[in-house]
Design a protein around this motif. Structure first.
Motif, PDB file in Angstrom:
ATOM      1  N   SER A 200      18.514   2.672  32.308  1.00 40.00           N
ATOM      2  CA  SER A 200      17.247   1.993  32.002  1.00 40.00           C
ATOM      3  C   SER A 200      16.109   2.601  32.819  1.00 40.00           C
ATOM      4  N   ASP A 201      14.997   2.814  32.162  1.00 42.84           N
ATOM      5  CA  ASP A 201      13.819   3.398  32.812  1.00 42.84           C
ATOM      6  C   ASP A 201      12.841   2.288  33.177  1.00 42.84           C
ATOM      7  N   HIS A 202      12.762   1.967  34.473  1.00 45.20           N
ATOM      8  CA  HIS A 202      11.811   0.953  34.941  1.00 45.20           C
ATOM      9  C   HIS A 202      10.472   1.573  35.339  1.00 45.20           C
ATOM     10  N   GLY A 203      10.402   2.897  35.285  1.00 47.18           N
ATOM     11  CA  GLY A 203       9.124   3.568  35.475  1.00 47.18           C
ATOM     12  C   GLY A 203       8.700   3.783  36.910  1.00 47.18           C
ATOM     13  N   VAL A 204       7.477   4.290  37.025  1.00 49.23           N
ATOM     14  CA  VAL A 204       6.845   4.537  38.326  1.00 49.23           C
ATOM     15  C   VAL A 204       5.988   3.324  38.673  1.00 49.23           C
ATOM     16  N   LYS A 205       6.112   2.843  39.884  1.00 48.31           N
ATOM     17  CA  LYS A 205       5.394   1.643  40.291  1.00 48.31           C
ATOM     18  C   LYS A 205       4.761   1.828  41.654  1.00 48.31           C
ATOM     19  N   GLN A 206       3.758   1.010  41.891  1.00 46.20           N
ATOM     20  CA  GLN A 206       3.113   0.980  43.206  1.00 46.20           C
ATOM     21  C   GLN A 206       3.738  -0.121  44.049  1.00 46.20           C
ATOM     22  N   GLY A 207       3.826   0.067  45.342  1.00 48.94           N
ATOM     23  CA  GLY A 207       4.365  -0.964  46.205  1.00 48.94           C
ATOM     24  C   GLY A 207       3.948  -0.768  47.648  1.00 48.94           C
ATOM     25  N   PRO A 208       3.746  -1.861  48.375  1.00 47.71           N
ATOM     26  CA  PRO A 208       3.366  -1.770  49.792  1.00 47.71           C
ATOM     27  C   PRO A 208       4.598  -1.658  50.689  1.00 47.71           C
ATOM     28  N   PHE A 209       5.140  -0.460  50.821  1.00 48.02           N
ATOM     29  CA  PHE A 209       6.377  -0.256  51.577  1.00 48.02           C
ATOM     30  C   PHE A 209       6.060   0.231  52.992  1.00 48.02           C
ATOM     31  N   TYR A 210       6.650  -0.467  53.991  1.00 48.15           N
ATOM     32  CA  TYR A 210       6.469  -0.051  55.376  1.00 48.15           C
ATOM     33  C   TYR A 210       6.937   1.385  55.603  1.00 48.15           C
ATOM     34  N   VAL A 211       8.037   1.771  54.936  1.00 48.68           N
ATOM     35  CA  VAL A 211       8.627   3.079  55.196  1.00 48.68           C
ATOM     36  C   VAL A 211       7.706   4.209  54.753  1.00 48.68           C
ATOM     37  N   LEU A 212       6.754   3.929  53.857  1.00 49.42           N
ATOM     38  CA  LEU A 212       5.812   4.948  53.412  1.00 49.42           C
ATOM     39  C   LEU A 212       4.474   4.859  54.122  1.00 49.42           C
ATOM     40  N   LEU A 213       4.293   3.811  54.912  1.00 53.18           N
ATOM     41  CA  LEU A 213       3.003   3.538  55.538  1.00 53.18           C
ATOM     42  C   LEU A 213       2.675   4.589  56.602  1.00 53.18           C
ATOM     43  N   GLY A 214       1.513   5.190  56.490  1.00 54.75           N
ATOM     44  CA  GLY A 214       1.056   6.151  57.494  1.00 54.75           C
ATOM     45  C   GLY A 214       1.475   7.574  57.220  1.00 54.75           C
ATOM     46  N   ALA A 215       2.201   7.827  56.132  1.00 52.82           N
ATOM     47  CA  ALA A 215       2.611   9.196  55.817  1.00 52.82           C
ATOM     48  C   ALA A 215       1.380  10.028  55.481  1.00 52.82           C
ATOM     49  N   THR A 216       1.326  11.250  55.998  1.00 53.61           N
ATOM     50  CA  THR A 216       0.175  12.126  55.766  1.00 53.61           C
ATOM     51  C   THR A 216       0.479  13.173  54.712  1.00 53.61           C
ATOM     52  N   MET A 217       1.592  12.999  54.002  1.00 53.22           N
ATOM     53  CA  MET A 217       1.969  13.921  52.926  1.00 53.22           C
ATOM     54  C   MET A 217       2.369  13.116  51.700  1.00 53.22           C
ATOM     55  N   PRO A 218       2.453  13.717  50.514  1.00 53.03           N
ATOM     56  CA  PRO A 218       2.951  12.981  49.349  1.00 53.03           C
ATOM     57  C   PRO A 218       4.316  12.377  49.659  1.00 53.03           C
ATOM     58  N   SER A 219       4.470  11.093  49.386  1.00 56.24           N
ATOM     59  CA  SER A 219       5.699  10.402  49.779  1.00 56.24           C
ATOM     60  C   SER A 219       6.080   9.395  48.712  1.00 56.24           C
ATOM     61  N   VAL A 220       7.398   9.286  48.457  1.00 56.76           N
ATOM     62  CA  VAL A 220       7.886   8.381  47.423  1.00 56.76           C
ATOM     63  C   VAL A 220       9.144   7.676  47.904  1.00 56.76           C
ATOM     64  N   LEU A 221       9.444   6.549  47.260  1.00 57.02           N
ATOM     65  CA  LEU A 221      10.672   5.806  47.503  1.00 57.02           C
ATOM     66  C   LEU A 221      11.425   5.722  46.180  1.00 57.02           C
ATOM     67  N   VAL A 222      12.636   6.275  46.152  1.00 53.94           N
ATOM     68  CA  VAL A 222      13.437   6.340  44.932  1.00 53.94           C
ATOM     69  C   VAL A 222      14.516   5.260  44.961  1.00 53.94           C
ATOM     70  N   GLU A 223      14.507   4.372  43.968  1.00 56.74           N
ATOM     71  CA  GLU A 223      15.564   3.373  43.803  1.00 56.74           C
ATOM     72  C   GLU A 223      16.513   3.921  42.730  1.00 56.74           C
ATOM     73  N   ALA A 224      17.612   4.564  43.167  1.00 53.52           N
ATOM     74  CA  ALA A 224      18.450   5.345  42.260  1.00 53.52           C
ATOM     75  C   ALA A 224      19.241   4.505  41.270  1.00 53.52           C
ATOM     76  N   ALA A 225      19.568   3.268  41.608  1.00 51.22           N
ATOM     77  CA  ALA A 225      20.335   2.378  40.733  1.00 51.22           C
ATOM     78  C   ALA A 225      20.356   1.002  41.384  1.00 51.22           C
ATOM     79  N   PHE A 226      20.865   0.003  40.639  1.00 47.54           N
ATOM     80  CA  PHE A 226      20.950  -1.357  41.162  1.00 47.54           C
ATOM     81  C   PHE A 226      22.352  -1.596  41.734  1.00 47.54           C
ATOM     82  N   ILE A 227      22.427  -1.676  43.051  1.00 47.98           N
ATOM     83  CA  ILE A 227      23.717  -1.899  43.704  1.00 47.98           C
ATOM     84  C   ILE A 227      24.235  -3.307  43.425  1.00 47.98           C
TER      85      ILE A 227
END
Length: 572
Positions: free
Chosen positions: A506-533
């Motif tokens: 299933s394709d849930h698409g690209v989404k925006q989210g306020p993730f701490y792990v991406l906060l403050g990154a100075t380069m292009p950064s993404v969080l990949v949710e590969a599947a539903f555990i």
């Protein structure tokens, strides 16, 4: 005489009926809370969600608040403490362990005549000893149980544990044996705080300093005049842990040193001596509480590209509003790829396996831990990226260790990474939900996206809303547009490639989210949710080496498409 007796009976009923009603209400409230607690213990899946524990704990605390004079108030404190202890076993957050201790010690202090008082102190001692590693406070709790309740059923156990920790008696005596420890007092939001630790990461162009506190603290910050740049943060009504010196030799990158001192207004001042300074961002995070200081000397990263905010379309004079307006609520954003000047290159990528160590992440119905599958996929991904691009690829962790979320992007910033990819496995209360989605840092207009961010951040949905306020101040330096393009490229390849080999992708698409792990990154950064555990079938896939290999390969292809479009690698 008979009339007098009737009046007496009537008078007694007037007194007794309200108290009987209160007693019945207290019993009913406690019983309901206890039933919710038992139901939670019977559901391994529900235990994975913090909000379920918070509801149970609130139920027990309601008993204490509404019926403080009833015997069930002590029971409520005891059960709230036990629930916090159980929550700590899952979350591994010290704040949860401290809350358990606070409830147990409050019980012993407020209801010393209750049979649970000595039990509570022994449990507090065990948490101090085994979960928090504070042996001297554990000694105090055992000592209090043994001395204050010598006839209690836990007295013998308390004496044995006190004897085992007798080497900490001298330290404990300086804290004070007679009185309960400070943790037994309910923290007051405006009260004194303690700075417990300082962590930092530095490079020639970037520094992140994290101030770890025992609770939320008001703060202000600014710069000081002098021959070299200096940034200060004043923590209001905050004391200093005795193990931290007033001067820290932190000469690394642009960071030249850290100094601490008292201010006339009872504030603790933290001064960062710097070699150079371009920009400063200071913000506060919770669970645990810390103040994060980000300092930039010049454009970070080995690829000296200009901030990508210039490529965003402008609407009504507000570039950020334009991005939000163009992002649908439930469908992937349509990403326009702007022209990028040639001459840049892909030199370094940081891959971040989500969670780790004491933070297991989401846990599948079969017991699979997110931290294990993310590490397995990340290792394969790192190897394939090296082979495909010949660039340096670094893992934020290569084994089962815990890393605070703010440390992960700090590592990427410090080494000047060109891309940051955080690998995760998704989870849902609905076990039938399955599929792939990729996130980049931005405001969340989608409740589901906010819920995912709350789970990955380890925060409540309210705190995710608070985080969005932080993002206002960080937008100007973030790579929003580049990150959205990278996310779109990876999502497309993951769905397409995995769909050719596995059913029901299933394709849930690209989404925006306020993730701490991406906060403050100075380069292009993404969080990949590969599947539903949380899905039975996808949990099995996440453990399968073939799925891991194909997912990693798809991510590499997505990175390649992005890099070619951005001219970070040669176009054949």
């Amino acid at each position: 005489m008979l009339l007098s007796r009737k009046y007496l009976v009537f008078f007694l009923l007037l007194i007794m009926v309200p108290s009987l009603l209160v007693a019945a209400d207290a019993e009913q409230t406690y019983t309901a809370a206890r039933e919710r607690y038992e139901q939670l213990l019977n559901s391994g899946r529900k235990q994975l969600y913090r909000e379920n524990w918070e509801k149970v704990i609130q139920g027990f605390n309601d008993v204490v608040q509404r019926f403080p004079q009833h015997a069930r108030a002590a029971d409520g404190l005891y059960m709230a403490g036990k629930a916090y202890g159980r929550l700590y076993d899952i979350s591994r957050r010290k704040s949860d362990a401290k809350e358990a201790v606070r409830h147990f010690e409050r019980l012993a202090e407020t209801y010393p005549g209750n049979p649970l008082a000595d039990d509570a102190l022994v449990l507090a001692g065990e948490i101090y000893e085994n979960s928090l590693g504070e042996k001297e406070k554990a000694y105090l709790a055992y000592h209090a149980a043994a001395e204050r309740f010598p006839d209690g059923d836990m007295s013998a156990r308390a004496r044995i544990r006190r004897q085992d920790l007798k080497q900490y008696a001298s330290i404990a005596s300086r804290i004070g044996v007679a009185a309960p420890s400070a943790a037994s007092k309910k923290p007051v939001p405006q009260g004194p705080r303690v700075l417990n630790n300082i962590r930092y990461w530095a490079s020639p162009t970037y520094t992140r300093v994290v101030l770890e506190l025992d609770g939320p603290a008001e703060f202000s910050h600014g710069t000081l005049k002098g021959s070299s740049p200096r940034v200060f943060v004043d923590l209001k009504k905050t004391g200093l842990n005795g193990e931290i010196g007033t001067s820290i030799n932190a000469k690394e990158g642009i960071l030249q040193g850290i100094r601490l001192g008292r201010q006339p207004n009872e504030a603790l001042r933290v001064v960062l001596d710097l070699e150079q300074l371009r920009d400063t961002k200071v913000f506060q995070l919770e669970d645990p509480h810390r103040v994060v200081i980000d300092i930039a000397a010049r454009e970070a990263g080995l690829s000296a590209r200009e901030p990508e905010l210039r490529t965003l379309p402008v609407s009504s004079g507000d570039a950020i509003a334009s991005v939000l307006e163009k992002t649908p609520l439930d469908t992937p954003p349509k990403v326009q790829i702007p022209a990028v000047a040639p001459g840049t290159s892909l030199r370094r990528i940081v891959v971040d396996p989500g969670h780790g160590g004491k933070d297991p992440g989401a846990i599948g119905p079969g017991g699979t831990m997110e931290k294990d599958v993310t590490l397995a996929i990340a290792k394969i991904l790192a190897k394939k990226l090296r082979e495909q691009f010949g660039c340096e690829v670094m893992l934020t962790r290569d084994k089962d260790v815990y890393l605070p979320l703010e440390e992960r992007t700090a590592i990427a910033n410090r080494v000047g990474a060109d891309l940051f990819i955080s690998v995760h496995a998704n989870a849902s209360l609905n076990r039938s939900v399955r599929g792939i989605e990729t996130y980049y840092l931005n405001f969340s207009k989608n409740d589901k996206a906010a819920a995912v961010a709350a789970r990955e951040n380890g925060t409540s949905l309210k705190q995710v809303g608070d985080l969005e306020m932080i993002l206002f101040d960080l937008m100007a330096n973030s790579k929003i547009n580049e990150s959205s393009r990278l996310a779109a490229a990876i999502q497309k390849k993951l769905v397409g490639n995995l769909g050719r080999h596995f059913s029901r992708i299933s394709d849930h698409g690209v989404k925006q989210g306020p993730f701490y792990v991406l906060l403050g990154a100075t380069m292009p950064s993404v969080l990949v949710e590969a599947a539903f555990i949380s899905n039975h079938d996808e949990e099995k896939r996440l453990k399968d080496k073939d799925f891991q290999e194909k997912a990693a390969h798809a991510i590499v292809q997505g990175v390649e498409d992005y890099a070619r479009a951005s001219r970070m690698i040669a176009i054949n």
